[in-house]
Design an enzyme around this catalytic site. Sequence first.
Site, PDB file in Angstrom:
ATOM      1  CG  ASP A  26     -52.108  26.866 -13.927  1.00 24.10           C
ATOM      2  OD1 ASP A  26     -50.990  28.747 -13.728  1.00 24.10           O
ATOM      3  OD2 ASP A  26     -52.568  27.795 -15.146  1.00 24.10           O
ATOM      4  CG  ASN A  28     -48.920  29.159  -7.459  1.00 26.36           C
ATOM      5  OD1 ASN A  28     -49.757  28.807  -7.773  1.00 26.36           O
ATOM      6  ND2 ASN A  28     -48.187  28.169  -8.022  1.00 26.36           N
ATOM      7  CD1 TRP A  31     -55.494  30.212  -3.092  1.00 26.97           C
ATOM      8  CD2 TRP A  31     -53.391  31.390  -2.725  1.00 26.97           C
ATOM      9  NE1 TRP A  31     -55.748  30.537  -2.148  1.00 26.97           N
ATOM     10  CE2 TRP A  31     -53.997  30.841  -1.545  1.00 26.97           C
ATOM     11  CE3 TRP A  31     -53.118  32.578  -2.332  1.00 26.97           C
ATOM     12  CZ2 TRP A  31     -53.971  31.108  -0.650  1.00 26.97           C
ATOM     13  CZ3 TRP A  31     -52.413  33.078  -1.237  1.00 26.97           C
ATOM     14  CH2 TRP A  31     -52.725  31.947   0.048  1.00 26.97           C
ATOM     15  CG  ASN A  74     -43.065  29.726 -15.516  1.00 22.04           C
ATOM     16  OD1 ASN A  74     -42.782  28.290 -15.107  1.00 22.04           O
ATOM     17  ND2 ASN A  74     -44.156  30.140 -16.484  1.00 22.04           N
ATOM     18  CD1 TRP A  75     -36.322  30.802 -18.764  1.00 23.33           C
ATOM     19  CD2 TRP A  75     -35.303  31.761 -17.280  1.00 23.33           C
ATOM     20  NE1 TRP A  75     -35.172  29.639 -18.075  1.00 23.33           N
ATOM     21  CE2 TRP A  75     -34.810  30.593 -17.233  1.00 23.33           C
ATOM     22  CE3 TRP A  75     -34.895  32.422 -16.072  1.00 23.33           C
ATOM     23  CZ2 TRP A  75     -34.234  29.991 -16.452  1.00 23.33           C
ATOM     24  CZ3 TRP A  75     -33.964  32.248 -15.398  1.00 23.33           C
ATOM     25  CH2 TRP A  75     -33.247  31.141 -15.208  1.00 23.33           C
ATOM     26  NE  ARG A 200     -52.312  27.278 -21.645  1.00 25.11           N
ATOM     27  CZ  ARG A 200     -53.525  27.897 -21.099  1.00 25.11           C
ATOM     28  NH1 ARG A 200     -55.161  28.192 -20.789  1.00 25.11           N
ATOM     29  NH2 ARG A 200     -54.002  28.707 -19.828  1.00 25.11           N
ATOM     30  CG  LEU A 201     -50.288  18.217 -22.285  1.00 22.60           C
ATOM     31  CD1 LEU A 201     -49.698  17.557 -23.156  1.00 22.60           C
ATOM     32  CD2 LEU A 201     -49.294  17.789 -20.104  1.00 22.60           C
ATOM     33  CB  SER A 202     -48.556  24.433 -19.606  1.00 19.96           C
ATOM     34  OG  SER A 202     -49.601  25.374 -20.155  1.00 19.96           O
TER      35      SER A 202
HETATM   36  C1  FPP Z   1     -48.375  28.719 -12.673  1.00 12.64           C
HETATM   37  O1  FPP Z   1     -48.851  29.500 -11.794  1.00 12.64           O
HETATM   38  C2  FPP Z   1     -46.986  28.735 -11.261  1.00 12.64           C
HETATM   39  C3  FPP Z   1     -45.900  28.817 -11.806  1.00 12.64           C
HETATM   40  C4  FPP Z   1     -45.573  29.607 -12.942  1.00 12.64           C
HETATM   41  C5  FPP Z   1     -44.682  28.279 -10.267  1.00 12.64           C
HETATM   42  C6  FPP Z   1     -44.795  26.618  -9.423  1.00 12.64           C
HETATM   43  C7  FPP Z   1     -44.266  27.209  -8.574  1.00 12.64           C
HETATM   44  C8  FPP Z   1     -44.012  26.398  -6.921  1.00 12.64           C
HETATM   45  C9  FPP Z   1     -45.803  26.143  -6.642  1.00 12.64           C
HETATM   46  C10 FPP Z   1     -43.495  27.293  -5.787  1.00 12.64           C
HETATM   47  C11 FPP Z   1     -41.996  26.386  -6.118  1.00 12.64           C
HETATM   48  C12 FPP Z   1     -41.717  25.174  -5.621  1.00 12.64           C
HETATM   49  C13 FPP Z   1     -41.215  24.419  -5.368  1.00 12.64           C
HETATM   50  C14 FPP Z   1     -41.042  22.895  -5.384  1.00 12.64           C
HETATM   51  C15 FPP Z   1     -40.709  24.503  -4.301  1.00 12.64           C
HETATM   52  P1  FPP Z   1     -49.415  31.185 -11.862  1.00 12.64           P
HETATM   53  O2  FPP Z   1     -48.049  31.966 -11.546  1.00 12.64           O
HETATM   54  O3  FPP Z   1     -49.291  30.649 -13.215  1.00 12.64           O
HETATM   55  O4  FPP Z   1     -50.507  31.462 -11.669  1.00 12.64           O
HETATM   56  P2  FPP Z   1     -51.464  32.452 -12.227  1.00 12.64           P
HETATM   57  O5  FPP Z   1     -52.036  31.760 -13.779  1.00 12.64           O
HETATM   58  O6  FPP Z   1     -53.132  32.673 -11.353  1.00 12.64           O
HETATM   59  O7  FPP Z   1     -51.284  33.826 -12.793  1.00 12.64           O
END
Ligand code: FPP
Length: 248
Positions: A26, A28, A31, A74-75, A200-202
């Site tokens: 989580d 990304n 960041w 996530n969809w 949380r576990l989500s």
């Molecule tokens: C949650 O962070 C992350 C995801 C929904 C996707 C995770 C996927 C990857 C790290 C890349 C793909 C993996 C592989 C194995 C190639 P968020 O986007 O919800 O972050 P935020 O809460 O800061 O918005």
Amino acid sequence: MFWKRKAKETTLDMERIPQHIGVIMDGNGRWAKQRGLPRQMGHKRGADILEGICDYCNALGVKVLTVYAFSTENWSRPQKEIDALMDLLYDYLLQVEEKFRGRDMKLKISGDISPLSDKIKQAIAHAEEVTAPGKRMILNIALNYGGRDEIVRAARKIAKESKDGTLQPEDLTESAFSGYLDTAGLPEVDLIIRPSGEQRLSNFMLWQAAYAEFWYSDVCWPDFKNEDMERAILDFQNRNRRFGGVKE
Ligand code: FPP
């Protein structure tokens, strides 16, 4: 104080490395936002750092590393972000053979892959096949995965076998039920890590998390380092796991 705590260990005990670690990758999006970058750049960096984390876990003797890459929820994200994630996963699958070379690792995909494109399904089949001989560590990527969905899919298989007469209700024990889940045959999840400050576990490994230890960190996943993993494992080793029983 009613109890005495043992002094905290500060170095890893190689005899008590968690067998199965789950990671909710989580943070990304945050960041990327902090750097004025599009969200998908955070996912890209998140995929890139996975390699080093895998190597570190493999070197320690972790048997299974499960990473939550795309949930059944996530969809609901913008199509652009879904497409970017699917492209990233596809590219990763194409590179798995090369990435895993010399590492004795096997790839497994958990989740319902039926709605994914044929291109991705074929890449999954190929990546799982070429890495099948890997014995040391399994990288289990949870893709279109949801804990509730996994349990419902298991229940459907059970209902079908029961209807066909191949499964008797009294044979359905906890251990038998586990055999219908995506994680069938894998060791119990010992430790679940969630970076980025969320606690949380989500919908991640709901059944499997029954006796897992949780570890949270404020670091966003793209910044997660081997030292963070070490901290998580060290903390895990300092926990008193009783599994509902009593320990001196
Ligand atoms: C949650 O962070 C992350 C995801 C929904 C996707 C995770 C996927 C990857 C790290 C890349 C793909 C993996 C592989 C194995 C190639 P968020 O986007 O919800 O972050 P935020 O809460 O800061 O918005």
